[in-house]
Design a protein around this motif. Structure first.
Motif, PDB file in Angstrom:
ATOM      1  N   VAL A 155       0.841  -1.197   0.000  1.00 35.90           N
ATOM      2  CA  VAL A 155       0.000   0.000   0.000  1.00 35.90           C
ATOM      3  C   VAL A 155       0.874   1.244   0.000  1.00 35.90           C
ATOM      4  O   VAL A 155       1.798   1.364   0.809  1.00 35.90           O
ATOM      5  N   ALA A 156       0.591   2.151  -0.910  1.00 38.85           N
ATOM      6  CA  ALA A 156       1.219   3.467  -0.931  1.00 38.85           C
ATOM      7  C   ALA A 156       0.192   4.497  -0.481  1.00 38.85           C
ATOM      8  O   ALA A 156      -0.855   4.641  -1.116  1.00 38.85           O
ATOM      9  N   ILE A 157       0.475   5.167   0.633  1.00 45.94           N
ATOM     10  CA  ILE A 157      -0.413   6.217   1.142  1.00 45.94           C
ATOM     11  C   ILE A 157       0.030   7.534   0.540  1.00 45.94           C
ATOM     12  O   ILE A 157       1.140   8.001   0.789  1.00 45.94           O
ATOM     13  N   LEU A 158      -0.826   8.123  -0.281  1.00 53.63           N
ATOM     14  CA  LEU A 158      -0.493   9.343  -1.010  1.00 53.63           C
ATOM     15  C   LEU A 158      -1.004  10.574  -0.279  1.00 53.63           C
ATOM     16  O   LEU A 158      -2.077  10.537   0.324  1.00 53.63           O
ATOM     17  N   PRO A 159      -0.251  11.684  -0.331  1.00 49.29           N
ATOM     18  CA  PRO A 159      -0.722  12.921   0.298  1.00 49.29           C
ATOM     19  C   PRO A 159      -1.926  13.478  -0.433  1.00 49.29           C
ATOM     20  O   PRO A 159      -2.185  13.147  -1.591  1.00 49.29           O
ATOM     21  N   THR A 160      -2.652  14.322   0.266  1.00 51.64           N
ATOM     22  CA  THR A 160      -3.841  14.914  -0.330  1.00 51.64           C
ATOM     23  C   THR A 160      -3.502  15.684  -1.595  1.00 51.64           C
ATOM     24  O   THR A 160      -2.462  16.331  -1.693  1.00 51.64           O
ATOM     25  N   ALA A 161      -4.370  15.578  -2.577  1.00 56.59           N
ATOM     26  CA  ALA A 161      -4.206  16.315  -3.824  1.00 56.59           C
ATOM     27  C   ALA A 161      -5.131  17.520  -3.831  1.00 56.59           C
ATOM     28  O   ALA A 161      -6.218  17.479  -3.252  1.00 56.59           O
ATOM     29  N   GLN A 162      -4.704  18.583  -4.457  1.00 58.07           N
ATOM     30  CA  GLN A 162      -5.523  19.794  -4.491  1.00 58.07           C
ATOM     31  C   GLN A 162      -6.870  19.528  -5.148  1.00 58.07           C
ATOM     32  O   GLN A 162      -7.884  20.116  -4.777  1.00 58.07           O
ATOM     33  N   ALA A 163      -6.900  18.604  -6.107  1.00 59.71           N
ATOM     34  CA  ALA A 163      -8.157  18.289  -6.796  1.00 59.71           C
ATOM     35  C   ALA A 163      -9.123  17.530  -5.902  1.00 59.71           C
ATOM     36  O   ALA A 163     -10.317  17.483  -6.181  1.00 59.71           O
ATOM     37  N   GLY A 164      -8.618  16.921  -4.834  1.00 61.29           N
ATOM     38  CA  GLY A 164      -9.466  16.171  -3.920  1.00 61.29           C
ATOM     39  C   GLY A 164      -9.386  14.676  -4.158  1.00 61.29           C
ATOM     40  O   GLY A 164      -9.054  14.214  -5.253  1.00 61.29           O
ATOM     41  N   ALA A 165      -9.686  13.912  -3.118  1.00 61.34           N
ATOM     42  CA  ALA A 165      -9.616  12.454  -3.212  1.00 61.34           C
ATOM     43  C   ALA A 165     -10.618  11.917  -4.225  1.00 61.34           C
ATOM     44  O   ALA A 165     -10.339  10.932  -4.927  1.00 61.34           O
ATOM     45  N   GLU A 166     -11.793  12.537  -4.316  1.00 61.14           N
ATOM     46  CA  GLU A 166     -12.824  12.053  -5.231  1.00 61.14           C
ATOM     47  C   GLU A 166     -12.337  12.108  -6.686  1.00 61.14           C
ATOM     48  O   GLU A 166     -12.469  11.132  -7.429  1.00 61.14           O
ATOM     49  N   THR A 167     -11.770  13.233  -7.077  1.00 60.64           N
ATOM     50  CA  THR A 167     -11.263  13.383  -8.436  1.00 60.64           C
ATOM     51  C   THR A 167     -10.101  12.442  -8.690  1.00 60.64           C
ATOM     52  O   THR A 167      -9.974  11.855  -9.778  1.00 60.64           O
ATOM     53  N   SER A 168      -9.241  12.279  -7.684  1.00 64.52           N
ATOM     54  CA  SER A 168      -8.081  11.402  -7.833  1.00 64.52           C
ATOM     55  C   SER A 168      -8.494   9.961  -8.054  1.00 64.52           C
ATOM     56  O   SER A 168      -7.911   9.248  -8.887  1.00 64.52           O
ATOM     57  N   VAL A 169      -9.508   9.506  -7.328  1.00 61.05           N
ATOM     58  CA  VAL A 169      -9.983   8.134  -7.502  1.00 61.05           C
ATOM     59  C   VAL A 169     -10.703   7.994  -8.839  1.00 61.05           C
ATOM     60  O   VAL A 169     -10.513   7.014  -9.570  1.00 61.05           O
ATOM     61  N   GLU A 170     -11.526   8.948  -9.183  1.00 60.15           N
ATOM     62  CA  GLU A 170     -12.260   8.883 -10.446  1.00 60.15           C
ATOM     63  C   GLU A 170     -11.312   8.849 -11.638  1.00 60.15           C
ATOM     64  O   GLU A 170     -11.553   8.133 -12.617  1.00 60.15           O
ATOM     65  N   ASN A 171     -10.200   9.607 -11.557  1.00 65.55           N
ATOM     66  CA  ASN A 171      -9.268   9.701 -12.676  1.00 65.55           C
ATOM     67  C   ASN A 171      -8.193   8.626 -12.652  1.00 65.55           C
ATOM     68  O   ASN A 171      -7.303   8.613 -13.517  1.00 65.55           O
ATOM     69  N   GLY A 172      -8.226   7.728 -11.659  1.00 62.77           N
ATOM     70  CA  GLY A 172      -7.262   6.645 -11.609  1.00 62.77           C
ATOM     71  C   GLY A 172      -5.919   7.009 -11.030  1.00 62.77           C
ATOM     72  O   GLY A 172      -4.968   6.229 -11.119  1.00 62.77           O
ATOM     73  N   VAL A 173      -5.786   8.196 -10.430  1.00 64.08           N
ATOM     74  CA  VAL A 173      -4.544   8.568  -9.766  1.00 64.08           C
ATOM     75  C   VAL A 173      -4.317   7.686  -8.548  1.00 64.08           C
ATOM     76  O   VAL A 173      -3.183   7.349  -8.199  1.00 64.08           O
ATOM     77  N   SER A 174      -5.399   7.305  -7.881  1.00 65.74           N
ATOM     78  CA  SER A 174      -5.317   6.389  -6.748  1.00 65.74           C
ATOM     79  C   SER A 174      -6.454   5.377  -6.840  1.00 65.74           C
ATOM     80  O   SER A 174      -7.507   5.664  -7.419  1.00 65.74           O
ATOM     81  N   ASN A 175      -6.222   4.195  -6.286  1.00 65.54           N
ATOM     82  CA  ASN A 175      -7.250   3.157  -6.308  1.00 65.54           C
ATOM     83  C   ASN A 175      -8.339   3.421  -5.293  1.00 65.54           C
ATOM     84  O   ASN A 175      -9.514   3.147  -5.535  1.00 65.54           O
ATOM     85  N   ILE A 176      -7.948   3.910  -4.121  1.00 64.54           N
ATOM     86  CA  ILE A 176      -8.853   4.097  -2.993  1.00 64.54           C
ATOM     87  C   ILE A 176      -8.621   5.495  -2.446  1.00 64.54           C
ATOM     88  O   ILE A 176      -7.507   6.017  -2.509  1.00 64.54           O
ATOM     89  N   GLY A 177      -9.654   6.111  -1.902  1.00 66.37           N
ATOM     90  CA  GLY A 177      -9.496   7.435  -1.314  1.00 66.37           C
ATOM     91  C   GLY A 177     -10.299   7.559  -0.035  1.00 66.37           C
ATOM     92  O   GLY A 177     -11.164   6.728   0.264  1.00 66.37           O
ATOM     93  N   PHE A 178     -10.000   8.598   0.716  1.00 65.60           N
ATOM     94  CA  PHE A 178     -10.728   8.889   1.951  1.00 65.60           C
ATOM     95  C   PHE A 178     -11.703  10.016   1.647  1.00 65.60           C
ATOM     96  O   PHE A 178     -11.315  11.102   1.216  1.00 65.60           O
ATOM     97  N   SER A 179     -12.995   9.748   1.863  1.00 71.14           N
ATOM     98  CA  SER A 179     -14.024  10.726   1.544  1.00 71.14           C
ATOM     99  C   SER A 179     -15.253  10.427   2.392  1.00 71.14           C
ATOM    100  O   SER A 179     -15.183   9.641   3.333  1.00 71.14           O
ATOM    101  N   LYS A 180     -16.358  11.063   2.085  1.00 71.93           N
ATOM    102  CA  LYS A 180     -17.593  10.798   2.815  1.00 71.93           C
ATOM    103  C   LYS A 180     -18.751  10.655   1.843  1.00 71.93           C
ATOM    104  O   LYS A 180     -18.673  11.070   0.682  1.00 71.93           O
ATOM    105  N   LEU A 181     -19.828  10.065   2.342  1.00 69.98           N
ATOM    106  CA  LEU A 181     -20.940   9.695   1.477  1.00 69.98           C
ATOM    107  C   LEU A 181     -21.505  10.884   0.714  1.00 69.98           C
ATOM    108  O   LEU A 181     -21.799  10.785  -0.487  1.00 69.98           O
ATOM    109  N   THR A 182     -21.677  12.006   1.379  1.00 71.31           N
ATOM    110  CA  THR A 182     -22.275  13.159   0.692  1.00 71.31           C
ATOM    111  C   THR A 182     -21.356  13.721  -0.383  1.00 71.31           C
ATOM    112  O   THR A 182     -21.814  14.238  -1.404  1.00 71.31           O
ATOM    113  N   ASP A 183     -20.021  13.582  -0.206  1.00 75.73           N
ATOM    114  CA  ASP A 183     -19.096  14.023  -1.250  1.00 75.73           C
ATOM    115  C   ASP A 183     -19.132  13.071  -2.445  1.00 75.73           C
ATOM    116  O   ASP A 183     -18.956  13.492  -3.587  1.00 75.73           O
ATOM    117  N   VAL A 184     -19.358  11.788  -2.184  1.00 69.42           N
ATOM    118  CA  VAL A 184     -19.569  10.835  -3.269  1.00 69.42           C
ATOM    119  C   VAL A 184     -20.832  11.224  -4.040  1.00 69.42           C
ATOM    120  O   VAL A 184     -20.867  11.190  -5.273  1.00 69.42           O
TER     121      VAL A 184
END
Length: 360
Positions: free
Chosen positions: A72-101
């Motif tokens: 597992v590689a734990i990546l620092p927060t991206a300015q675009a946000g975890a949601e965008t990073s996961v959607e774009n394939g920058v990361s497999n998994i992200g930390f977020s919340k249901l309402t942001d999804v």
């Protein structure tokens, strides 16, 4: 809640924190095999490392991920946000919340929450305790809310004011990198914080705050179902799904360890997440608050069900009933719009935005 953590998060965004592999060449956005044939997963944080992420750092340091057969590689927060990073394939998994999804999927993303850490609301709406003119959320009316312009937050604040008997009207000011400073400077009257971090900072270092929980003042459901998210298409691959199960099981073990050993886990987080420059006192006090008030387990130390015993495990499941109540409330407030800024035809559905299959 973009407040005290924001400035540090931006500083941390330039460097990788505590990864199971080093260097950008080892980032694997598809969850295929890494070194020694082990699947390598990338995890995107939402903010600078804090106690919300402690189970990940525990699992990394104590070898739970390794024991599960994954890297597992734990990546620092991206300015675009975890949601965008996961959607774009920058990361497999992200930390977020249901309402942001819900917000992201309304805009065309295809995300799903698979793990819920926080079983109770942890957001707080606070003014400085020295503001004796603010005694209930009713007194937020016609005052200045320090915000990042979130429609969701504004809807919650408006409802709290109305529930308390106020008009629901308020002014806004843009938050800086330190919301405490924005309040003490007089540029704003109240703001959003997290009970398990910034409220702890306030209690230890000041300034003292007077805080209100939205669910106690007319906002339905749990707005703070914070946890892990993935992209639908990624997890549909059976190999990725199996890797995710291993990841969730190991991470859950890390969070369980943190509940049973809060001081040890806090010290581990401070030592491993060096770029965050965490204060040991604050980190330990945050874990104490999490354990005592049951934010992860749903039962605090003072609850009869606990009989005063620590060491309970985390719950991890997503409460779709509480989630739907909150999503319905925000939908009625007009929060969710599509990529063309048009209102959605119906409220986002919690059971479509999440699954508990990976925490069983």
């Amino acid at each position: 809640m973009r407040s005290l953590l924001t400035g540090v998060a931006l500083l941390a965004a330039g460097a990788m924190t505590l990864s199971g592999c080093t260097g950008s060449a080892n980032r694997n956005s598809t969850g295929t095999n890494g070194d020694n044939g082990k699947p390598t997963l990338t995890f995107m944080l939402d903010w600078t490392p804090n106690t919300n992420h402690i189970g990940l750092y525990v699992a990394q340091k104590l070898g739970y991920f390794k024991d599960a057969g994954i890297k597992v590689a734990i990546l620092p927060t991206a300015q675009a946000g975890a949601e965008t990073s996961v959607e774009n394939g920058v990361s497999n998994i992200g930390f977020s919340k249901l309402t942001d999804v819900a917000n992201a999927d309304a805009q065309g993303a295809h995300l799903k929450q698979v793990f819920d850490l926080t079983q109770k609301p942890i957001a707080r709406w606070c003014s400085l305790k020295s503001r004796t003119d603010i005694q209930t959320p009713k007194d937020f009316a016609d005052k200045t809310f320090v915000t990042f312009g979130s429609a969701e937050q504004s809807a919650s604040v408006r409802q709290m004011i109305k529930y308390a008997g106020g008009s629901g009207d308020f002014k806004t000011a843009t938050a800086g990198t330190n919301t405490f400073r924005t309040l003490t400077s007089g540029k704003g009257d109240f703001a959003g914080f997290y009970a398990n971090w910034e409220e702890v900072v306030s209690e230890l270092n000041g300034p003292a705050l007077n805080c209100f929980a939205a669910d106690k003042w007319g906002v339905p459901g749990n707005p703070d179902q914070l946890g892990f998210i993935v992209k639908d298409s990624w997890v549909r691959d059976p190999k990725n799904a199996e890797s995710l199960r291993k990841f969730v099981k190991a991470a859950r073990k890390g969070y369980d360890y943190a509940l049973s050993n809060p001081d040890k886990a806090a010290d581990l987080l401070v030592a491993e997440a060096k770029t965050a420059h965490l204060d040991t006192r604050i980190t330990r006090a945050s874990m104490e608050k999490i354990v005592n008030e049951g934010y992860w387990s749903g039962a605090g130390m003072n609850d009869d069900s606990m009989n005063g015993k620590s060491g309970q495990g985390i719950t991890a499941t997503i409460n779709t009933t509480d989630g739907q109540r909150y999503l319905d409330f925000q939908y009625e407030a007009g929060t969710y719009v599509d990529s063309h800024k048009k209102r959605l035809p119906k409220a986002p559905q919690a059971d479509e935005l999440s699954t508990n299959d990976y925490v069983k």
